[in-house]
Design a protein around this motif. Structure first.
Motif, PDB file in Angstrom:
ATOM      1  N   TYR A 121       9.640  29.335  27.029  1.00  0.00           N
ATOM      2  CA  TYR A 121       8.545  29.632  27.426  1.00  0.00           C
ATOM      3  C   TYR A 121       7.537  28.350  26.745  1.00  0.00           C
ATOM      4  O   TYR A 121       6.598  27.785  27.391  1.00  0.00           O
ATOM      5  CB  TYR A 121       7.901  30.859  27.051  1.00  0.00           C
ATOM      6  N   LEU A 122       7.739  28.334  25.337  1.00  0.00           N
ATOM      7  CA  LEU A 122       6.882  27.632  24.658  1.00  0.00           C
ATOM      8  C   LEU A 122       7.167  26.120  24.911  1.00  0.00           C
ATOM      9  O   LEU A 122       6.209  25.160  25.012  1.00  0.00           O
ATOM     10  CB  LEU A 122       7.123  27.503  23.214  1.00  0.00           C
ATOM     11  N   ILE A 123       8.347  25.500  25.021  1.00  0.00           N
ATOM     12  CA  ILE A 123       8.739  24.301  25.756  1.00  0.00           C
ATOM     13  C   ILE A 123       8.274  23.903  27.037  1.00  0.00           C
ATOM     14  O   ILE A 123       7.388  22.863  27.049  1.00  0.00           O
ATOM     15  CB  ILE A 123      10.144  24.130  25.787  1.00  0.00           C
ATOM     16  N   ALA A 154       9.440  18.383  23.236  1.00  0.00           N
ATOM     17  CA  ALA A 154      10.643  18.827  22.884  1.00  0.00           C
ATOM     18  C   ALA A 154      11.799  18.546  23.734  1.00  0.00           C
ATOM     19  O   ALA A 154      11.757  18.154  25.052  1.00  0.00           O
ATOM     20  CB  ALA A 154      10.468  20.568  23.021  1.00  0.00           C
ATOM     21  N   ASN A 155      12.920  18.264  22.905  1.00  0.00           N
ATOM     22  CA  ASN A 155      14.118  17.943  23.535  1.00  0.00           C
ATOM     23  C   ASN A 155      15.360  18.809  23.119  1.00  0.00           C
ATOM     24  O   ASN A 155      15.807  18.751  21.955  1.00  0.00           O
ATOM     25  CB  ASN A 155      14.493  16.226  23.285  1.00  0.00           C
ATOM     26  N   TYR A 163      20.628  28.788  20.402  1.00  0.00           N
ATOM     27  CA  TYR A 163      20.695  29.121  18.951  1.00  0.00           C
ATOM     28  C   TYR A 163      19.962  28.435  17.979  1.00  0.00           C
ATOM     29  O   TYR A 163      19.918  28.313  16.707  1.00  0.00           O
ATOM     30  CB  TYR A 163      22.119  28.912  18.381  1.00  0.00           C
ATOM     31  N   GLY A 164      18.859  27.522  18.501  1.00  0.00           N
ATOM     32  CA  GLY A 164      17.742  26.823  17.653  1.00  0.00           C
ATOM     33  C   GLY A 164      18.240  25.395  17.405  1.00  0.00           C
ATOM     34  O   GLY A 164      19.452  24.953  17.881  1.00  0.00           O
ATOM     35  N   LYS A 165      17.491  24.751  16.742  1.00  0.00           N
ATOM     36  CA  LYS A 165      17.399  23.089  16.848  1.00  0.00           C
ATOM     37  C   LYS A 165      18.715  22.940  15.785  1.00  0.00           C
ATOM     38  O   LYS A 165      19.223  21.940  16.112  1.00  0.00           O
ATOM     39  CB  LYS A 165      16.130  22.535  16.346  1.00  0.00           C
TER      40      LYS A 165
END
Length: 215
Positions: A121-123, A154-155, A163-165
């Motif tokens: 959603y944020l991206i 964001a990519n 699981y996160g960046k």
């Protein structure tokens, strides 16, 4: 309290701070005691629940340093508020709050589940996620998404969306391993063939992320 203590470490010094769904108000107390904000707003959809935080923060409320508002999500939180914390609720509920109002100027979110949906959603809505990582407390894992309303595009890969960046982070690996173990145990149950195939696909994906084959 250990979860709250670790969560507070992610909060920044600011002029104005809001804690949406504040529960007992411990995070706002941390901000005020440590002079990390000039003014604070605590909010909750339940007036009864809000009373717990009002009692804890009564000295600050009496001095005008803290304001208590009973509202649904960001409904009565000024959009110019410098930093907004939303923690301890489900990811879908968090998204509902954001979609019915706005993405805060600067945010720290700690969804209890459906973290991937919050990331997406944020991206999709142009927010920049600066910190995206889990921490461990009481044998459980909690993700923190920290960022701002707009910024660098964001990519995220498929694995990073899940699981996160930072997939090589030791806490992230520990979290994935714990989820993998749960899936493997689930396969020992009497489940349908279609469900078994679905779970096995998820297991293969997790194993690929842990091994570095999937990034």
């Amino acid at each position: 309290m250990d979860r709250i203590k670790k969560l507070c470490a992610y909060l920044d010094k600011c002029q104005s701070f809001a804690d949406v769904g504040c529960d007992h108000g411990y995070c706002t107390q941390y901000m005020l005691i440590n002079n990390l904000c000039c003014t604070a707003v605590i909010s909750d959809v339940s007036a009864k629940c809000l009373q717990k935080a009002e009692k804890l923060l009564a000295p600050y409320i009496s001095r005008g340093k803290c304001v208590s508002v009973c509202c649904n999500g960001l409904e009565k939180i000024d959009e110019t508020t410098e930093q907004v914390l939303i923690a301890g609720m489900g990811g879908e509920e968090l998204i509902q709050i954001l979609s019915s109002a706005y993405i805060p100027r600067s945010f720290t979110f700690q969804p209890m589940k459906n973290v991937q949906k919050v990331r997406e959603y944020l991206i999709l809505n142009g927010a920049e996620i600066i910190v995206d990582e889990p921490f461990e407390s009481g044998g459980k894992f909690y993700y923190v998404l920290k960022g701002k309303r707009s910024g660098a595009p964001a990519n995220y890969s498929k694995a990073q969306l899940s699981y996160g960046k930072n997939l090589k982070d030791e806490v992230t690996k520990k979290y994935i391993s714990s989820e993998l173990a749960k899936k493997q145990l689930y396969l020992l149950r009497n489940v349908s063939e279609s469900e078994r195939q679905k779970i096995q696909t998820e297991i293969n994906f997790m194993e690929g992320v842990l091994s570095g084959e999937i990034e």
